[in-house]
Design a protein around this motif. Structure first.
Motif, PDB file in Angstrom:
ATOM      1  N   LYS A  56       0.827  -1.210   0.000  1.00 56.65           N
ATOM      2  CA  LYS A  56       0.000   0.000   0.000  1.00 56.65           C
ATOM      3  C   LYS A  56       0.861   1.261   0.000  1.00 56.65           C
ATOM      4  CE  LYS A  56      -3.927  -2.209   1.006  1.00 56.65           C
ATOM      5  NZ  LYS A  56      -4.698  -2.679  -0.077  1.00 56.65           N
ATOM      6  N   SER A  57       0.322   2.336  -0.540  1.00 54.21           N
ATOM      7  CA  SER A  57       0.954   3.643  -0.417  1.00 54.21           C
ATOM      8  C   SER A  57       0.613   4.202   0.958  1.00 54.21           C
ATOM      9  CB  SER A  57       0.437   4.601  -1.486  1.00 54.21           C
ATOM     10  OG  SER A  57       0.884   5.911  -1.201  1.00 54.21           O
ATOM     11  N   TRP A  58       1.592   4.828   1.594  1.00 53.20           N
ATOM     12  CA  TRP A  58       1.365   5.465   2.886  1.00 53.20           C
ATOM     13  C   TRP A  58       1.399   6.987   2.750  1.00 53.20           C
ATOM     14  CZ3 TRP A  58       5.579   2.399   6.063  1.00 53.20           C
ATOM     15  CH2 TRP A  58       5.269   1.041   6.058  1.00 53.20           C
ATOM     16  N   ALA A  59       1.394   7.483   1.531  1.00 51.58           N
ATOM     17  CA  ALA A  59       1.524   8.922   1.281  1.00 51.58           C
ATOM     18  C   ALA A  59       0.491   9.717   2.075  1.00 51.58           C
ATOM     19  CB  ALA A  59       1.372   9.216  -0.208  1.00 51.58           C
ATOM     20  N   GLY A  60       0.945  10.781   2.715  1.00 55.76           N
ATOM     21  CA  GLY A  60       0.070  11.668   3.467  1.00 55.76           C
ATOM     22  C   GLY A  60      -0.332  11.155   4.833  1.00 55.76           C
ATOM     23  N   GLU A  61       0.146   9.991   5.220  1.00 54.69           N
ATOM     24  CA  GLU A  61      -0.238   9.389   6.499  1.00 54.69           C
ATOM     25  C   GLU A  61       0.793   9.675   7.589  1.00 54.69           C
ATOM     26  OE1 GLU A  61      -3.075   8.042   7.036  1.00 54.69           O
ATOM     27  OE2 GLU A  61      -3.796   7.321   5.108  1.00 54.69           O
ATOM     28  N   ARG A  62       0.337   9.479   8.826  1.00 48.99           N
ATOM     29  CA  ARG A  62       1.200   9.500  10.008  1.00 48.99           C
ATOM     30  C   ARG A  62       1.158   8.060  10.528  1.00 48.99           C
ATOM     31  NH1 ARG A  62       2.479  14.568  11.324  1.00 48.99           N
ATOM     32  NH2 ARG A  62       2.842  14.171  13.524  1.00 48.99           N
ATOM     33  N   VAL A  63       2.165   7.296  10.159  1.00 57.16           N
ATOM     34  CA  VAL A  63       2.158   5.838  10.229  1.00 57.16           C
ATOM     35  C   VAL A  63       2.728   5.303  11.538  1.00 57.16           C
ATOM     36  CG1 VAL A  63       3.205   3.777   9.176  1.00 57.16           C
ATOM     37  CG2 VAL A  63       2.311   5.615   7.725  1.00 57.16           C
ATOM     38  N   TRP A  64       2.037   4.300  12.085  1.00 60.03           N
ATOM     39  CA  TRP A  64       2.574   3.474  13.174  1.00 60.03           C
ATOM     40  C   TRP A  64       2.912   2.117  12.583  1.00 60.03           C
ATOM     41  CZ3 TRP A  64       4.949   3.272  17.498  1.00 60.03           C
ATOM     42  CH2 TRP A  64       4.987   2.101  18.244  1.00 60.03           C
ATOM     43  N   CYS A  65       4.125   1.610  12.888  1.00 59.41           N
ATOM     44  CA  CYS A  65       4.557   0.332  12.329  1.00 59.41           C
ATOM     45  C   CYS A  65       5.336  -0.470  13.368  1.00 59.41           C
ATOM     46  CB  CYS A  65       5.429   0.587  11.099  1.00 59.41           C
ATOM     47  SG  CYS A  65       5.933  -0.925  10.244  1.00 59.41           S
ATOM     48  N   ASN A  66       4.751  -1.564  13.810  1.00 57.66           N
ATOM     49  CA  ASN A  66       5.432  -2.568  14.629  1.00 57.66           C
ATOM     50  C   ASN A  66       5.340  -3.851  13.815  1.00 57.66           C
ATOM     51  OD1 ASN A  66       6.456  -4.314  16.526  1.00 57.66           O
ATOM     52  ND2 ASN A  66       4.807  -4.034  18.003  1.00 57.66           N
ATOM     53  N   PHE A  67       6.285  -4.026  12.919  1.00 59.39           N
ATOM     54  CA  PHE A  67       6.236  -5.101  11.916  1.00 59.39           C
ATOM     55  C   PHE A  67       6.684  -6.447  12.478  1.00 59.39           C
ATOM     56  CE2 PHE A  67      10.275  -2.746  11.304  1.00 59.39           C
ATOM     57  CZ  PHE A  67      11.184  -3.760  11.597  1.00 59.39           C
ATOM     58  N   PRO A  68       6.427  -7.536  11.715  1.00 63.21           N
ATOM     59  CA  PRO A  68       6.939  -8.857  12.114  1.00 63.21           C
ATOM     60  C   PRO A  68       8.467  -8.838  12.061  1.00 63.21           C
ATOM     61  CG  PRO A  68       5.320  -9.053  10.342  1.00 63.21           C
ATOM     62  CD  PRO A  68       5.640  -7.605  10.490  1.00 63.21           C
ATOM     63  N   TYR A  69       9.101  -9.115  13.166  1.00 65.13           N
ATOM     64  CA  TYR A  69      10.548  -8.952  13.250  1.00 65.13           C
ATOM     65  C   TYR A  69      11.317  -9.914  12.353  1.00 65.13           C
ATOM     66  CZ  TYR A  69       9.402  -5.917  17.171  1.00 65.13           C
ATOM     67  OH  TYR A  69       8.892  -4.918  17.960  1.00 65.13           O
ATOM     68  N   SER A  70      10.686 -10.994  11.931  1.00 63.32           N
ATOM     69  CA  SER A  70      11.359 -11.908  10.989  1.00 63.32           C
ATOM     70  C   SER A  70      11.420 -11.309   9.586  1.00 63.32           C
ATOM     71  CB  SER A  70      10.643 -13.260  10.943  1.00 63.32           C
ATOM     72  OG  SER A  70       9.352 -13.113  10.370  1.00 63.32           O
ATOM     73  N   GLU A  82       9.141   5.394   1.948  1.00 61.85           N
ATOM     74  CA  GLU A  82       7.850   6.105   1.974  1.00 61.85           C
ATOM     75  C   GLU A  82       8.090   7.580   2.294  1.00 61.85           C
ATOM     76  OE1 GLU A  82       4.645   5.687   1.322  1.00 61.85           O
ATOM     77  OE2 GLU A  82       4.778   3.615   0.677  1.00 61.85           O
ATOM     78  N   SER A  83       8.641   8.304   1.345  1.00 65.12           N
ATOM     79  CA  SER A  83       9.085   9.679   1.578  1.00 65.12           C
ATOM     80  C   SER A  83       7.941  10.682   1.733  1.00 65.12           C
ATOM     81  CB  SER A  83      10.006  10.124   0.446  1.00 65.12           C
ATOM     82  OG  SER A  83       9.316  10.080  -0.784  1.00 65.12           O
ATOM     83  N   GLU A  84       6.719  10.297   1.368  1.00 62.33           N
ATOM     84  CA  GLU A  84       5.587  11.215   1.500  1.00 62.33           C
ATOM     85  C   GLU A  84       4.738  10.909   2.730  1.00 62.33           C
ATOM     86  OE1 GLU A  84       3.413  11.919  -2.103  1.00 62.33           O
ATOM     87  OE2 GLU A  84       5.201  11.522  -3.297  1.00 62.33           O
ATOM     88  N   ALA A  85       5.309  10.177   3.677  1.00 59.54           N
ATOM     89  CA  ALA A  85       4.616   9.845   4.919  1.00 59.54           C
ATOM     90  C   ALA A  85       5.559  10.130   6.086  1.00 59.54           C
ATOM     91  CB  ALA A  85       4.217   8.371   4.936  1.00 59.54           C
ATOM     92  N   MET A  86       4.984  10.353   7.243  1.00 63.48           N
ATOM     93  CA  MET A  86       5.764  10.394   8.468  1.00 63.48           C
ATOM     94  C   MET A  86       5.571   9.025   9.106  1.00 63.48           C
ATOM     95  SD  MET A  86       6.061  10.791  12.005  1.00 63.48           S
ATOM     96  CE  MET A  86       4.380  10.991  12.455  1.00 63.48           C
ATOM     97  N   VAL A  87       6.666   8.310   9.373  1.00 66.31           N
ATOM     98  CA  VAL A  87       6.593   6.923   9.825  1.00 66.31           C
ATOM     99  C   VAL A  87       7.294   6.776  11.171  1.00 66.31           C
ATOM    100  CG1 VAL A  87       7.128   4.523   9.250  1.00 66.31           C
ATOM    101  CG2 VAL A  87       6.619   6.150   7.407  1.00 66.31           C
ATOM    102  N   VAL A  88       6.585   6.171  12.122  1.00 64.80           N
ATOM    103  CA  VAL A  88       7.162   5.844  13.420  1.00 64.80           C
ATOM    104  C   VAL A  88       7.189   4.324  13.526  1.00 64.80           C
ATOM    105  CG1 VAL A  88       6.951   6.069  15.921  1.00 64.80           C
ATOM    106  CG2 VAL A  88       6.242   7.962  14.429  1.00 64.80           C
ATOM    107  N   VAL A  89       8.380   3.782  13.731  1.00 67.91           N
ATOM    108  CA  VAL A  89       8.593   2.337  13.740  1.00 67.91           C
ATOM    109  C   VAL A  89       9.075   1.896  15.117  1.00 67.91           C
ATOM    110  CG1 VAL A  89       9.874   0.428  12.678  1.00 67.91           C
ATOM    111  CG2 VAL A  89       9.338   2.470  11.334  1.00 67.91           C
ATOM    112  N   LEU A  90       8.488   0.837  15.640  1.00 68.66           N
ATOM    113  CA  LEU A  90       8.999   0.181  16.843  1.00 68.66           C
ATOM    114  C   LEU A  90       9.652  -1.106  16.385  1.00 68.66           C
ATOM    115  CD1 LEU A  90       9.266  -0.162  19.929  1.00 68.66           C
ATOM    116  CD2 LEU A  90       7.048  -1.350  19.857  1.00 68.66           C
ATOM    117  N   CYS A  91      10.922  -1.282  16.713  1.00 67.75           N
ATOM    118  CA  CYS A  91      11.611  -2.507  16.307  1.00 67.75           C
ATOM    119  C   CYS A  91      12.782  -2.799  17.240  1.00 67.75           C
ATOM    120  CB  CYS A  91      12.062  -2.416  14.859  1.00 67.75           C
ATOM    121  SG  CYS A  91      13.323  -1.190  14.507  1.00 67.75           S
ATOM    122  N   PRO A  92      13.358  -3.997  17.113  1.00 62.31           N
ATOM    123  CA  PRO A  92      14.549  -4.312  17.904  1.00 62.31           C
ATOM    124  C   PRO A  92      15.707  -3.404  17.497  1.00 62.31           C
ATOM    125  CG  PRO A  92      13.608  -6.304  16.958  1.00 62.31           C
ATOM    126  CD  PRO A  92      12.910  -5.140  16.317  1.00 62.31           C
TER     127      PRO A  92
END
Length: 137
Positions: A56-70, A82-92
């Protein structure tokens, strides 16, 4: 096969602690959870495994992402590009990995190390690894 199931259960299905997420969301006012399910989403709008947030495109979104670590490499690449979104990622905090050198360090705007070990929902003790928030703007 058993090791894969154990890893999937312990590594890919880590639900973000609600109190931790609320603190993050109060800062960033997030609009979509791009890697969730009905039972563990943190936001009213979300992409489930069937929706495939990677496609999916995330353009224009304020994204939360806690993805599958594998699948760290795939998700870190998506977050970085995803340069047109603000993305916050929780990861190891696997700062020595090739994925970090390719998709975190060259692209990320902020790295916030989480103090202590997060106790993901359903776990009896803290995670066996340190966690980090990556903010791509």
């Amino acid at each position: 096969m058993r090791n894969e199931l154990m890893f999937k259960n312990s590594g890919d299905d880590r639900e973000t602690p609600q109190d931790f997420f609320e603190k993050v969301n109060n800062i960033f006012n997030l609009s979509v959870d791009v890697c969730a399910g009905k039972e563990n989403t943190k936001l009213p709008r979300f992409f489930s495994e069937e929706d495939d947030g990677l496609s999916k495109s995330w353009a224009g979104e304020r994204v939360w992402c806690n993805f599958p670590y594998s699948q760290s490499r795939l998700w870190l690449k998506k977050c970085a590009l995803e340069s047109e979104a603000m993305v916050v990622v929780l990861c190891p905090a696997r700062t020595e990995t090739k994925a970090w050198f390719e998709w975190v360090y060259p692209y990320v705007d902020y790295i916030v190390f989480v103090r202590g070990r997060l106790k993901f929902n359903g776990m009896k003790s803290g995670a066996p690894f340190p966690s980090v928030l990556l903010i791509y703007r």
